[in-house]
Every structure is written in C-alpha cells, then in structure tokens.
Scaffold this active site. Structure first.
Site, PDB file in Angstrom:
ATOM      1  N   PHE A 364       0.818  -1.212   0.000  1.00  0.00           N
ATOM      2  CA  PHE A 364       0.000   0.000   0.000  1.00  0.00           C
ATOM      3  C   PHE A 364       0.860   1.273   0.000  1.00  0.00           C
ATOM      4  O   PHE A 364       0.324   2.371  -0.095  1.00  0.00           O
ATOM      5  CB  PHE A 364      -0.903   0.007   1.241  1.00  0.00           C
ATOM      6  CG  PHE A 364      -1.600  -1.289   1.500  1.00  0.00           C
ATOM      7  CD1 PHE A 364      -2.784  -1.591   0.862  1.00  0.00           C
ATOM      8  CD2 PHE A 364      -1.048  -2.224   2.371  1.00  0.00           C
ATOM      9  CE1 PHE A 364      -3.430  -2.808   1.096  1.00  0.00           C
ATOM     10  CE2 PHE A 364      -1.681  -3.435   2.613  1.00  0.00           C
ATOM     11  CZ  PHE A 364      -2.877  -3.735   1.971  1.00  0.00           C
ATOM     12  N   ASP A 365       2.167   1.135   0.131  1.00  0.00           N
ATOM     13  CA  ASP A 365       3.074   2.259   0.370  1.00  0.00           C
ATOM     14  C   ASP A 365       2.676   2.991   1.651  1.00  0.00           C
ATOM     15  O   ASP A 365       2.751   4.212   1.731  1.00  0.00           O
ATOM     16  CB  ASP A 365       3.101   3.220  -0.826  1.00  0.00           C
ATOM     17  CG  ASP A 365       4.276   4.194  -0.751  1.00  0.00           C
ATOM     18  OD1 ASP A 365       5.224   3.933   0.006  1.00  0.00           O
ATOM     19  OD2 ASP A 365       4.236   5.230  -1.431  1.00  0.00           O
ATOM     20  N   TYR A 366       2.267   2.231   2.650  1.00  0.00           N
ATOM     21  CA  TYR A 366       1.900   2.786   3.950  1.00  0.00           C
ATOM     22  C   TYR A 366       3.102   2.715   4.894  1.00  0.00           C
ATOM     23  O   TYR A 366       3.015   2.246   6.031  1.00  0.00           O
ATOM     24  CB  TYR A 366       0.725   2.027   4.548  1.00  0.00           C
ATOM     25  CG  TYR A 366      -0.633   2.415   3.998  1.00  0.00           C
ATOM     26  CD1 TYR A 366      -0.818   3.581   3.269  1.00  0.00           C
ATOM     27  CD2 TYR A 366      -1.744   1.605   4.222  1.00  0.00           C
ATOM     28  CE1 TYR A 366      -2.073   3.930   2.775  1.00  0.00           C
ATOM     29  CE2 TYR A 366      -2.996   1.946   3.741  1.00  0.00           C
ATOM     30  CZ  TYR A 366      -3.163   3.102   3.011  1.00  0.00           C
ATOM     31  OH  TYR A 366      -4.409   3.442   2.531  1.00  0.00           O
ATOM     32  N   LYS A 392       0.504   6.715   8.146  1.00  0.00           N
ATOM     33  CA  LYS A 392      -0.289   7.106   6.988  1.00  0.00           C
ATOM     34  C   LYS A 392      -1.729   6.598   7.082  1.00  0.00           C
ATOM     35  O   LYS A 392      -2.631   7.166   6.456  1.00  0.00           O
ATOM     36  CB  LYS A 392       0.359   6.574   5.708  1.00  0.00           C
ATOM     37  CG  LYS A 392       1.688   7.226   5.346  1.00  0.00           C
ATOM     38  CD  LYS A 392       2.198   6.680   4.033  1.00  0.00           C
ATOM     39  CE  LYS A 392       3.512   7.327   3.624  1.00  0.00           C
ATOM     40  NZ  LYS A 392       4.009   6.794   2.331  1.00  0.00           N
TER      41      LYS A 392
END
Length: 672
Positions: A364-366, A392
């Site tokens: 998720f690119d979290y 995030k």
C-alpha cells in the site's frame, strides 16, 4: 569548488572589533574581505584560501544569551515537536507581528521545488538548509546571514523526490577548546548522497571528517542510479554517532538500492556499523519472513523520514519504509520484516533492541513516514517513557520505549485478501484499539462530492467502480480505493507532544485515491520492473482538482495519550475555489506539521492558503493567523533569546501542491 562565505549584512565595525580581540592579523584580513565582498559570491575561494581559520574568528552576530530551545529538527533529538518557551501565550498571541524576514536568494524555476525545511538553533545561530542543498547560518534575532555553504549540485540531474531538504543536525564536542575548528559541527545529508560535516562557526568543511569533510553514502547499497538515492531528512545524532537513513526512488523495480541505515563516528566519519532493514541471510532474525530469493534481491525498506535518538539509552528509533516495489508483493511473499516498522537499534552498534511492524507485507506504500515521537506518558500513577508512532493509515501506536510493548491495546484484525495472481496479502494487520483511528474506516459512493452535480456524478461513478473494502483494500485490476491515500493520513509532518497535558497534536489528510494494477506488456515497460504488472493511480479528484469527497481534506487533531481519546479536531486551512463556487472550503490539502509550546499554543502552516496559524492547545480554537509571502509547506519552530520568543517558518511553496513559490524564512514575535 563549494564555498563558505561571509555576509555583508553583518556590521563591519562590530565584526572587525571582535576579530581584533582574537588576533590582529586575522582581523585585518577579515575586515578587508568584508569591505570588498558586498554580495555573497558562490564562486568565492575562501574555503581554499583559509582552510584553518580558527572558530573564534567567526562569531554570533548578537551579544545576547540564546537558549538551545530547538536544537534538533523535531524540537529535540527525540522529535517531541515541543518548545519550552512560554512568552507567547493564548492571551497575547493575537499581538504577534513579523520580526524579520530572510531570503535565501535561490531561484525557484527548476521544477519540482519543495521548501520543507525546519531550522534549528545552536551555538547562537539558526542553521537552515535549502531545496538546492545550501546550508546557511543566520542570526536568530535579525535574520542576517552569517555564512553559507553551497555544495553546488548539478541542476540537470533528475532527483528522486524533487529538490527538497528538511533540515540539518548539530553536534558539539564535549571537551576541549571551543575555539578549535569544528568544535561545533553541522551534519547534513545531500541529494547527491553525501554526508557533510561543516564547521558551525565558519561554514567550512571539517577536513578531519571522511574525505575532507565528505562521506559518500551511495556505496555498498546495491544498484544506484545518479539522482535516485539521496538524503532528504536530517541525520540523527546519539552521543558521538551520526546515523543516516536514505531516500530512494519509489516503486521503480524489485532490485532497487538497499535501505541500509548506518552509524558513523561524528569526528572522523568512519563507518561504525550498517543495518539493512531486509535480513539477507538465514542467520539474521526476520529472514523467515521472506523467501530466500526475495531476501537477496529486494530493495528499499529505507528510512527516509527523520530518525529519533535517546542518548541515555544509547538507542535510535528508525521509521522504515515499504520494500520495493510498493504495490505488488508477489516477488516478496511473507510479512517482510523489517519493512514498514519502527525499529529500536543500539546506537553504538546497530544491534536490534526491539521492533514493531505497523504494516505486514506492505503493498500500500503505507510506510512509516513520520519521525517517531519520544514522549513520557502517565500510566497507573507513574510516568512511562514511550514512543508514539503516527502513520499514513491514521493510526497512532504508543509503545514502551525500552521494550516496544504496546501501552494501549493493539489487535490483529482480518483484512481483505488479494485477487491478483501471484499476490499473497497478509490476512491480518495491527489495529490500535486506542487511540482510535483518526480517519473513518471506509468511504462509499454516497460520500461523493464535487463543485457541480455533473462532476459529483463522475466522482460517484469512480468510487462505485473500484474495489472498496476499507483500509488495506489491496491493489486490483479494476482499481482499488485507498483511503487514506499513500501520501497520508499522516506523513513527514509528524506530531507534537505537549507534556503538561499529555496531548499529542498531529495533522491528517482525508484524501481518497485509487490504485490499479495492469498486466505488463514488456519487461522494460513502466514501473515495478521485475514483476508481472505495472501500476497507476492517484488522488480521486473532480473539477478544479478538488478531491471527490467533502471537505475537510486536512485536519488538525489533539489526542490524549493519557486516556487515548480524541480531544478535538478542527479544519486545517481554508480556500476559495472559484467565483462560480464562492463558498469557503475549510480544511485544505497540505504538507507539513504542527508544533506545541509551553504557552498553551499550537502553531501550524502547511495548508494551501499561505497562513501561519496559532491555535489553543486545549480546544483547537484558532487564535491568530499571519499571511506568509509564499506557501508555508513546512513545520515551524520556536525559541527564545534574551526573554524574547520567536516563531519561525519556511515559506517557499511546494511543487506538488502548486502553492506560491519563494525563498523566505519568516520570524514572528511580540512587539517590543
């Protein structure tokens, strides 16, 4: 070559008089130079001509007593984001006025220019860094320039995150003669992957550090393309160790550079240790959370946000990023320790003390994009040292500083499975019970919003047509709703902690996005090279770039770390969209974060409307605002000199928001 030069704005008479008290010969040379150099000259060869100038020949441009109230990027080395100055209060903040303005003189027409710097105060000077990576010392009372160091980076090289620098770090020798060169050092990481040690009094490189003041950071970290491996956040300093993270291009390929974190001797620049967030061999704990092939070739998991240090514990707290690439993990099946985690390391050795993973198998690119906040919170009648991690996802994790154990309950809850061939999403993710999530769990087509009925219908269709099962909905072929967006939630602006009230204050984005995977047509097509797919996506917007859900899109929130309750939340910023839609929108897009002060205040800019604002820390009520000459997409800072408190903010705009560009630092204070 890069140069360090004096500013003609310093009083010549005062400058010369002080030099005479040190040494007549140096005084004569310095005064002559000051008279002849009426403007800073980047081609000057002062650094070559006077490599051994004593520290005593460059002095602070004021005679008063400056506190070290904001000695590090996050207010202190632990990232509390809190100022102990209390001259400015809720009762008198309405009287704030501009005290001084400093302009860096840098051009603003070079593309993706992001002015995110927060100054620090040490040894009687403010130290700043610019998007083009100049490091500058200025007076904290007048804004006058004292010296400037410019590494003269090539302008024609693409930079992985644009042109940006969030700040510098400072170190002071604990013993010895203060007049010795480099007794005080400014440590700075550049966009061309170097770590610099600069004499804090003269602006000259410290020749005993690395190779004449420079240590290269892009060696031994896998495949590096020029301009795609950098430092955008300041290093951490714990004792006599300077610790670096890195910024690596996002989502490019599986075999990106390694996200190695390193500790260097602050005096010599010698590497003391290196820790790779991806365990590369079976002997390393966490290797079992990877496949052998993935452990060998996967890149990133880098710590691009600021790190936090605790010198008494000899610990550094590292916020790590997602492993490469961002949105497909079929090439790295498993939980993927130590990506998307906060990891406590022994600062002197790099050994892991404890870790907490905020996102398992992050697709998720979290990543953890904020500096961990070292705080002390009340528990059962005692004060407990803790680490507050804002994320995030809009989650806040509060962990025991010594052990990493949660101080509030955290539950592993089921999350949606992936339907993409090859992907194996984690079946659960860690959800904090308290504090509660700062964002709603899910948006629906009924939440669609736009300036016109036609645009609102398009927004509704976009939301309805995507896979949409709440936070941690994995990427899909039809496109998946990411709420929050991978840019946050809470990003590098982080949080501030008021210890008197046990109140954590943070700024959060409410921006829905969509992420879509596309079967790859050729091996060298698009992004996510080395996987079967490419990806595309972004914030879902209607006309005029307005997000497809109703405002506020940015909020300031106060959270009690005593009870875990949300105490207040208010819109951050406001904007007038157009003459056709005259209603005032409250709560705008933003980049940056808040600070708190002992005067009971929160200061924040960040929003697109170009104001610095002061809020009541107990209610969130706005008490004052000051118009900035350019966008204030940075986190402010505050300090006190001779009983006078200043609040300083960088105002230079932000390429990704399209706010007014500039090159300003603006200081506010109460009238005399």
């Amino acid at each position: 070559m890069p140069s360090a030069i004096g500013s003609s704005s310093i009083s010549t008479a005062k400058y010369c008089l002080l030099f005479v008290l040190v040494l007549f010969v140096f005084a004569a040379i310095a005064c002559s130079s000051e008279k002849n150099d009426t403007e800073p000259d980047s081609s000057s060869t002062v650094a070559e001509e006077t490599p051994t100038v004593p520290v005593a020949t460059v002095v602070s441009p004021f005679d008063g007593d400056a506190t070290t109230d904001w000695p590090a990027y996050g207010g202190d080395r632990g990232g509390s984001g809190h100022s102990v100055s209390d001259e400015i209060t809720r009762d008198n903040v309405s009287q704030l006025e501009e005290a001084w303005v400093y302009q860096t003189g840098e051009g603003i027409d070079i593309g993706w220019f992001k002015f995110e710097n927060t100054p620090i105060l040490n040894a009687g000077l403010l130290f700043i860094s610019t998007p083009l990576n100049a490091v500058i010392a200025i007076s904290p009372t007048t804004g006058e320039e004292v010296w400037r160091y410019d590494p003269e980076l090539p302008r024609n090289i693409q930079r992985t995150q644009g042109w940006v620098s969030r700040g510098v770090a400072f170190w002071e020798e604990s013993t010895g003669d203060e007049s010795k060169a480099c007794h005080y050092r400014v440590l700075f990481g550049t966009l061309d992957a170097t770590l610099l040690a600069i004499d804090a009094r003269t602006g000259l490189l410290c020749e005993d550090f690395g190779e004449e003041g420079v240590v290269r950071l892009d060696r031994g970290v896998g495949p590096v393309v020029e301009g795609m491996y950098a430092m955008t956040s300041p290093p951490a300093i714990v004792g006599d160790v300077v610790i670096t993270g890195s910024s690596i291009r996002d989502n490019h390929q599986v075999e990106d550079p390694y996200g190695t974190v390193r500790g260097f001797n602050v005096r010599t620049g010698d590497e003391l240790w290196a820790w790779d967030p991806i365990p590369r061999s079976p002997e390393i704990a966490g290797y079992e959370t990877w496949t052998p092939e993935a452990a060998e070739k996967t890149g990133a998991a880098n710590a691009w946000a600021p790190l936090s240090g605790d010198a008494e514990r000899d610990m550094v707290f590292v916020p790590t990023g997602s492993a490469s690439p961002d949105f497909y993990g079929g090439e790295r099946v498993g939980d993927n320790l130590y990506s998307s985690s906060v990891v406590a390391l022994k600062a002197s050795t790099g050994e892991i003390v404890w870790h907490f993973q905020t996102v398992h198998h992050d697709i998720f690119d979290y990543d953890v994009g904020s500096q961990p906040s070292l705080v002390t919170v009340p528990r059962d009648g005692e004060q407990v040292d803790a680490v507050a991690v804002v994320t995030k996802m809009g989650f806040i994790y509060v962990l025991d500083r010594d052990t990493g154990e949660p101080l509030f309950p955290i539950e592993e809850r089921p999350v949606p499975a992936s339907d993409v061939p090859g992907e194996v999403a984690s079946p659960t993710q860690p959800f904090p019970v308290l504090p509660p999530p700062l964002l709603e769990a899910k948006i629906s087509p009924d939440d669609a919003w736009a300036l016109t009925e036609e645009s609102e219908a398009k927004c509704r269709d976009l939301i309805a047509g995507a896979r949409n099962e709440g936070v941690f909905t994995p990427p899909s072929f039809e496109g998946s709703i990411f709420f929050p967006w991978w840019g946050g939630g809470i990003n590098w602006g982080g949080a501030s902690y008021d210890p008197e009230r046990s109140l954590l204050v943070t700024a959060i984005k409410r921006l829905p996005a969509v992420m879509k995977l596309i079967p790859r047509k050729s091996d060298d097509e698009g992004n996510m090279l080395g996987t079967p797919y490419t990806s595309e996506g972004g914030v879902i917007s209607g006309e005029a770039g307005m997000p497809c859900i109703a405002p506020p899109w940015g909020e300031l929130i106060g959270v009690s770390l005593d009870s875990g309750d949300i105490e207040w939340r208010v819109p951050l910023g406001e904007t007038q969209t157009s003459r056709e839609y005259p209603d005032l929108i409250k709560g705008t897009k933003f980049w940056g974060g808040p600070i708190t002060t002992a005067g009971g205040l929160v200061f924040a800019a960040a929003s697109v409307d170009g104001y610095l604002r002061a809020y009541d820390v107990e209610s969130g009520d706005e008490l004052w605002r000051g118009k900035l000459p350019a966008g204030g997409q940075a986190t402010p800072m505050s300090y006190e000199v001779d009983g006078k408190q200043y609040v300083v903010i960088a105002a230079g705009g932000h390429g990704s928001l399209g706010t007014q560009p500039g090159d300003y630092f603006v200081a506010y204070a109460l009238p005399e």
